[in-house]
Design an enzyme around this catalytic site. Structure first.
Site, short mmCIF file in Angstrom:
data_model
loop_
_atom_site.label_atom_id
_atom_site.label_comp_id
_atom_site.label_asym_id
_atom_site.label_seq_id
_atom_site.Cartn_x
_atom_site.Cartn_y
_atom_site.Cartn_z
N LYS A 8 2.77 5.09 -12.93
CA LYS A 8 2.28 4.82 -11.56
C LYS A 8 3.13 5.55 -10.53
CE LYS A 8 -0.12 2.77 -8.30
NZ LYS A 8 0.69 2.65 -7.12
N GLU A 26 -0.63 11.68 -5.70
CA GLU A 26 -1.43 11.21 -4.57
C GLU A 26 -0.91 11.80 -3.25
OE1 GLU A 26 -1.03 7.02 -2.57
OE2 GLU A 26 -2.27 6.84 -4.38
#
Length: 335
Positions: free
Chosen positions: A207, A214
């Site tokens: 993550k 991102e």
């Protein structure tokens, strides 16, 4: 470097897995699931609240806890039981208990895990689904193992809408614990959005890097739209995003989100180009340096967020700030 905690750490089954599964849910004679895993959800903010409703939609029993009375009341208004302490939560859950944390990383998570270990018993399952640094996660797994508590770390993506309608979960830790609650995890994720990826820490590491990626993607979308905005042609930027999001190689949910933001406010005139940030991209760059992996796009996107704090007007920064509002409900600085 550091020692990786084996995926089986803390896993000491005292009964056959089939019996443990039966204690977590009701099963018909035909073997079909009719009800319910019972899950104690700790942290009822934007993500925890939506996850609780998602679990309830799939007939799981949720008991919620948050330090804030307002957060508890908001979930209780939806018909979900809440309690006022972790001690009450542990008492309300059947063994083997499942406590699922949606708590901010750092001191809050450290303190919550410490308190959970005071009230949980051997064979119970503790889940950290926040954005904890993976090194801390490895320490948390070792602490759980010392109490014979099973531990899972879950990287959670998809924002508030994902938590409500189908998230992306990246899961590390005790493999047996994962298999015991796999049905609930599959219920709250989108198709192909649930992955067990390895031992303790691996879910949060995955993550962490995801968030670095991102950052880079959001920054390039912002820069591209800034170029389109100052082009010698009168482009409708929302229409540009709509077009790019249908059949092009850059189509994505991020493109859909910025289209929606531009429809609502075509020039983002009410937003200052100040971008909030979190630690994940910084940790990603630390990992890149330690692993001798060049990552210039992620690095520059992080520096751009730092420079945005200086308040200089920059349309690409506005786009990134609007994107964060779109997927995570993060506040923007308005004029």
């Amino acid at each position: 470097m550091f020692d990786i905690v084996p995926e089986s750490i803390g896993s000491r089954p005292s009964q056959p897995r089939e019996l443990q599964r039966a204690s977590l849910r009701s099963i018909t004679a035909a073997g079909e699931r009719t009800q319910t895993m019972q899950i104690g959800l700790v942290g009822l903010g934007k993500m925890g609240y939506n996850l609780a409703l998602n679990l309830c939609d799939h007939n799981h029993e949720v008991i919620g806890f948050d330090l804030a009375e307002q957060a508890r009341a908001r979930l209780a208004d939806k018909g979900v039981d809440t309690v006022r302490s972790l001690t009450e939560l542990a008492a309300a859950l059947d063994a083997p208990r499942v406590m699922w944390l949606m708590v901010p990383p750092g001191d809050a998570t450290d303190a919550t895990i410490t308190k959970c270990l005071e009230v949980l018993e051997p064979e119970d399952i503790l889940i950290d689904a926040g954005n904890t640094n993976y090194r801390d996660t490895i320490d948390h797994a070792a602490a759980c193992a010392a109490h014979n508590v099973r531990f899972l770390d879950i990287g959670t993506s998809g924002g508030t809408s994902g938590a409500r309608q189908g998230a992306c979960l990246m899961i590390g830790g005790d493999r047996d614990a994962y298999e015991l609650i796999e049905d609930a995890l599959l219920d709250v994720t989108c198709e192909d959005g649930c992955a067990y990826v390895g031992p303790a820490g691996s879910g949060h590491f995955m993550k962490m890097v995801h968030n670095g990626v991102e950052y880079g993607m959001m920054q390039t979308i912002g820069e591209g739209l800034a170029i389109m905005r100052t082009a010698p042609f009168d482009y409708d930027l929302a229409a540009v995003c709509k077009n790019w999001n249908h059949g092009s190689v850059v189509r994505s949910w991020l493109m859909e989100l910025i289209e929606q933001q531009l429809i609502a406010e075509p020039d983002l005139a009410g937003i200052k180009g100040i971008i909030g940030t979190s630690d994940e991209a910084k940790w990603t760059m630390q990992a890149a340096l330690e692993q001798n992996v060049p990552a210039p796009v992620i690095a520059q996107s992080l520096f751009e967020r730092n420079s945005s704090q200086m308040g200089e007007e920059n349309f690409s920064h506005k786009v990134v700030a609007a994107l964060r509002k779109g997927f995570g409900g993060h506040a923007v600085v308005t004029k």
